[in-house]
Design a protein around this motif. Structure first.
Motif, PDB file in Angstrom:
ATOM      1  N   ASP A 114       0.834  -1.212   0.000  1.00 12.40           N
ATOM      2  CA  ASP A 114       0.000   0.000   0.000  1.00 12.40           C
ATOM      3  C   ASP A 114       0.863   1.254   0.000  1.00 12.40           C
ATOM      4  O   ASP A 114       0.579   2.218  -0.715  1.00 12.40           O
ATOM      5  CB  ASP A 114      -0.927   0.017   1.211  1.00 12.40           C
ATOM      6  N   ALA A 115       1.936   1.237   0.793  1.00 12.20           N
ATOM      7  CA  ALA A 115       2.838   2.396   0.836  1.00 12.20           C
ATOM      8  C   ALA A 115       3.508   2.606  -0.517  1.00 12.20           C
ATOM      9  O   ALA A 115       3.615   3.738  -1.002  1.00 12.20           O
ATOM     10  CB  ALA A 115       3.883   2.208   1.926  1.00 12.20           C
ATOM     11  N   ARG A 116       3.941   1.521  -1.143  1.00  9.44           N
ATOM     12  CA  ARG A 116       4.569   1.647  -2.466  1.00  9.44           C
ATOM     13  C   ARG A 116       3.583   2.175  -3.505  1.00  9.44           C
ATOM     14  O   ARG A 116       3.940   3.006  -4.341  1.00  9.44           O
ATOM     15  CB  ARG A 116       5.112   0.288  -2.910  1.00  9.44           C
ATOM     16  N   ASP A 117       2.363   1.673  -3.452  1.00  9.61           N
ATOM     17  CA  ASP A 117       1.341   2.134  -4.408  1.00  9.61           C
ATOM     18  C   ASP A 117       1.033   3.614  -4.214  1.00  9.61           C
ATOM     19  O   ASP A 117       0.936   4.363  -5.188  1.00  9.61           O
ATOM     20  CB  ASP A 117       0.069   1.318  -4.264  1.00  9.61           C
ATOM     21  N   HIS A 118       0.862   4.037  -2.962  1.00  6.61           N
ATOM     22  CA  HIS A 118       0.577   5.448  -2.701  1.00  6.61           C
ATOM     23  C   HIS A 118       1.750   6.333  -3.113  1.00  6.61           C
ATOM     24  O   HIS A 118       1.556   7.401  -3.696  1.00  6.61           O
ATOM     25  CB  HIS A 118       0.249   5.669  -1.224  1.00  6.61           C
TER      26      HIS A 118
END
Length: 146
Positions: free
Chosen positions: A56-60
């Motif tokens: 999720d952090a990478r996607d954001h």
């Protein structure tokens, strides 16, 4: 020994055996493709979709949405996973999103220790990955991409 499978076409026993084995493997692969492993939260949890914090952090970060997450307590917003010096930078430069929303109809997170631990674990991993992505210098390998 020759075995007739189709009218006018003869196959050896080895060919028929190999074809049957291939068909069985194909059926197993096709059946296995429909089975997926899904990690889900408890049925009564506030946020059931918190299963992959680093992704999720990478996607954001990849979409340009740099924000950190926290847990809204009764008197403050807790941002787990960061040191005091990092917290000062985050408070000045970045938005912080609360993972739990304190509405009057929800029970407080302090009264749900399992939910609190789950949110805390997610927030620690998410915040550490977001800090790493935001503050690590890009390598020269990616600097001159066309």
């Amino acid at each position: 020994m020759v075995r007739s499978v189709l009218p006018g076409i003869a196959f050896s026993r080895a060919v028929v055996s190999r074809v049957a084995t291939g068909v069985c493997w194909l059926m197993l692969v096709a059946a296995g493709a429909g089975i997926g492993v899904q990690v889900s939260a408890e049925p009564g949890s506030v946020n059931p979709d918190l299963s992959a914090p680093t992704q999720d952090a990478r996607d954001h970060y990849g979409s340009g949405k740099v924000e950190f997450v926290g847990i809204q307590l009764e008197d403050k917003l807790e941002i787990p996973g960061l040191k005091k010096s990092q917290l000062a930078v985050v408070a000045d430069k970045y938005p912080v999103r609360a993972l739990n929303h304190r509405w009057k109809t929800y029970t407080n997170i302090e009264k749900q220790p399992q939910e609190y631990r789950r949110l805390h674990r997610y927030a620690v991993r998410y915040n550490l990955m977001m800090w790493k992505l935001e503050n690590s210098p890009t390598s020269d390998r990616f600097k001159y991409r066309y």
